[in-house]
Design an enzyme around this catalytic site. Structure first.
Site, mmCIF file in Angstrom:
data_model
loop_
_atom_site.group_PDB
_atom_site.id
_atom_site.type_symbol
_atom_site.label_atom_id
_atom_site.label_comp_id
_atom_site.label_asym_id
_atom_site.label_seq_id
_atom_site.Cartn_x
_atom_site.Cartn_y
_atom_site.Cartn_z
ATOM 1 C CE1 TYR A 185 35.516 17.536 -14.136
ATOM 2 C CE2 TYR A 185 34.042 15.666 -14.631
ATOM 3 C CZ TYR A 185 34.930 16.149 -14.067
ATOM 4 O OH TYR A 185 35.908 15.383 -13.599
ATOM 5 C CB SER A 213 35.814 12.191 -15.926
ATOM 6 O OG SER A 213 34.681 12.018 -15.210
HETATM 7 N N1 LIG Z 1 38.169 13.066 -8.318
HETATM 8 C C1 LIG Z 1 37.235 12.554 -9.118
HETATM 9 O O1 LIG Z 1 36.564 11.842 -8.688
HETATM 10 C C2 LIG Z 1 37.697 12.671 -10.531
HETATM 11 C C3 LIG Z 1 36.989 11.611 -11.241
HETATM 12 C C4 LIG Z 1 37.347 11.635 -12.556
HETATM 13 C C5 LIG Z 1 37.931 12.419 -13.242
HETATM 14 N N2 LIG Z 1 38.824 13.582 -12.572
HETATM 15 C C6 LIG Z 1 39.506 14.333 -13.287
HETATM 16 O O2 LIG Z 1 40.895 14.106 -12.475
HETATM 17 C C7 LIG Z 1 41.591 15.388 -12.397
HETATM 18 C C8 LIG Z 1 42.444 15.712 -11.142
HETATM 19 O O3 LIG Z 1 41.028 15.675 -10.320
HETATM 20 P P1 LIG Z 1 41.358 15.632 -8.804
HETATM 21 O O4 LIG Z 1 40.137 15.347 -8.118
HETATM 22 O O5 LIG Z 1 43.022 14.912 -8.375
HETATM 23 O O6 LIG Z 1 41.346 17.141 -8.543
HETATM 24 P P2 LIG Z 1 42.079 18.059 -7.295
HETATM 25 O O7 LIG Z 1 41.387 19.368 -6.987
HETATM 26 O O8 LIG Z 1 42.665 17.305 -6.093
HETATM 27 O O9 LIG Z 1 43.611 18.688 -8.011
HETATM 28 C C9 LIG Z 1 43.451 19.367 -9.139
HETATM 29 C C10 LIG Z 1 44.733 20.105 -9.417
HETATM 30 O O10 LIG Z 1 44.589 20.666 -10.653
HETATM 31 C C11 LIG Z 1 45.190 22.006 -10.186
HETATM 32 N N3 LIG Z 1 44.693 23.038 -10.935
HETATM 33 C C12 LIG Z 1 43.365 23.431 -11.255
HETATM 34 N N4 LIG Z 1 43.157 24.431 -12.031
HETATM 35 C C13 LIG Z 1 44.425 24.833 -12.336
HETATM 36 C C14 LIG Z 1 44.750 25.880 -13.071
HETATM 37 N N5 LIG Z 1 44.057 26.962 -13.454
HETATM 38 N N6 LIG Z 1 46.504 26.160 -13.174
HETATM 39 C C15 LIG Z 1 47.113 25.000 -12.558
HETATM 40 N N7 LIG Z 1 46.724 24.053 -11.855
HETATM 41 C C16 LIG Z 1 45.215 23.971 -11.673
HETATM 42 C C17 LIG Z 1 44.737 22.285 -8.753
HETATM 43 O O11 LIG Z 1 45.645 23.222 -8.240
HETATM 44 C C18 LIG Z 1 45.096 20.921 -8.110
HETATM 45 O O12 LIG Z 1 46.269 20.939 -7.436
HETATM 46 C C19 LIG Z 1 40.705 16.540 -13.007
HETATM 47 O O13 LIG Z 1 40.818 16.849 -14.436
HETATM 48 C C20 LIG Z 1 39.224 15.864 -12.762
HETATM 49 O O14 LIG Z 1 38.300 16.372 -13.754
HETATM 50 C C21 LIG Z 1 38.543 13.581 -11.042
#
Ligand SMILES: NC(=O)c1ccc[n+]([C@@H]2O[C@H](COP(=O)([O-])OP(=O)(O)OC[C@H]3O[C@@H](n4cnc5c(N)ncnc54)[C@H](O)[C@@H]3O)[C@@H](O)[C@H]2O)c1
Length: 272
Positions: free
Chosen positions: A167, A154
């Protein structure tokens, strides 16, 4: 004329050194990928992109129904597990060519009020689990002489924001893990990189927008432009498919020299 053979450690690809052309066979044909947190948001887009590029994708998520639906849609295999129990990783497939460490969660609170168990949970899911996934899958990649590790970090792997101690700590740690793997894996034809997005339009962010709009008594549009994207030059959320495209590129035939790097896609946030 000498005929050139495709090196064992490279996927089907255009001729080395030649112009970029659409590959005759999908770039990941015959490869297997494991994506954590694949049922939603960025992970889902990555699973779809990797499958469209020919890989068989292991869809790992605790959200059972969504994981199963996606696996069916892309011809992959669902693994419904809770990655907050790191030992569960030993039940996942070890023989994969591509790993996308993506599962993650957020909690927002000042350090003095941050629940310690929530802090520990975030480190488990976002640091210890990726370590355990790599510990399990790297030996197979080394044996086969090819592999791609993409860690979804991120902008918060490179910069801090207040109230996101767990985070920011976890993402900085993931950056470190990714670099160590890059050094250890290089001689085996395996690369390890981070992708570092700013705010992406996913359920994780949609929830934060709604929370902040409620807390500050402003519209969701104002939260996005004035609060979330204050430090971004581009005042627009990133789409999950754009992150997936970067991940796919890192798994493709032209990026074998990119390792130990962190690919920012943050609308200029870290340039600021
Ligand atoms: N959305 C953003 O703005 C953003 C920006 C930078 C980085 N990220 C990173 O991208 C990644 C995905 O984020 P997203 O925004 O797609 O989130 P999201 O909430 O849409 O998806 C996350 C997924 O991870 C799964 N998950 C979470 N905890 C879990 C566990 N204990 N066991 C199994 N599955 C688990 C959830 O069920 C979900 O399907 C994360 O690592 C997040 O930090 C997101």
């Amino acid at each position: 004329m000498e005929t050139s053979r495709r090196p064992d450690h490279e996927p089907a690809a255009p001729a080395p050194g030649g112009p970029t052309q659409p590959p005759a066979v999908p770039v990941l044909a015959g490869r297997t990928a494991l994506v954590t947190g694949a049922a939603s948001g960025i992970g889902r887009a990555c699973a779809q992109a990797l499958a469209a590029a020919g890989a068989h994708v292991h869809v790992v998520d605790r959200a059972g129904e969504a994981a199963e639906r996606l696996a069916e849609e892309i011809g992959g295999t669902p693994w419904v597990v809770d990655l907050s129990e790191p030992a569960v990783v030993d039940t996942l497939p070890a023989d994969v060519d591509v790993v996308v460490n993506n599962a993650g969660l957020q909690h927002v609170a000042p350090v003095h009020a941050f629940p310690p168990e929530r802090f520990a949970l975030i480190q488990r899911v976002m640091v210890e689990t990726p370590f355990r996934v790599l510990r399990r899958t790297l030996p197979g990649m080394y044996e086969r002489g090819w592999g791609r590790v993409v860690n979804i970090s991120s902008v918060h792997g490179l910069r801090a924001s207040p109230y996101k101690s767990a985070y920011v700590t976890a993402k900085h740690a993931l950056e470190g893990l990714s670099k160590v793997v890059a050094l250890e894996a290089a001689e085996h034809g395996v690369t390890s990189n981070c992708v570092c997005p700013g705010y992406v339009r996913t359920p994780l962010v949609e929830n934060q927008i709604a929370d902040q709009a409620r807390t500050h008594g402003v519209s969701k549009e104002e939260v996005v432009e004035r609060v979330m994207l204050e430090r971004s030059a581009i005042k627009r959320l990133i789409e999950p498919a754009d992150v997936a495209e970067a991940v796919l590129w890192l798994c493709g035939p032209r990026t074998g020299h990119i390792t130990g790097s962190s690919l920012s896609m943050d609308g200029g946030w870290t340039a600021n």
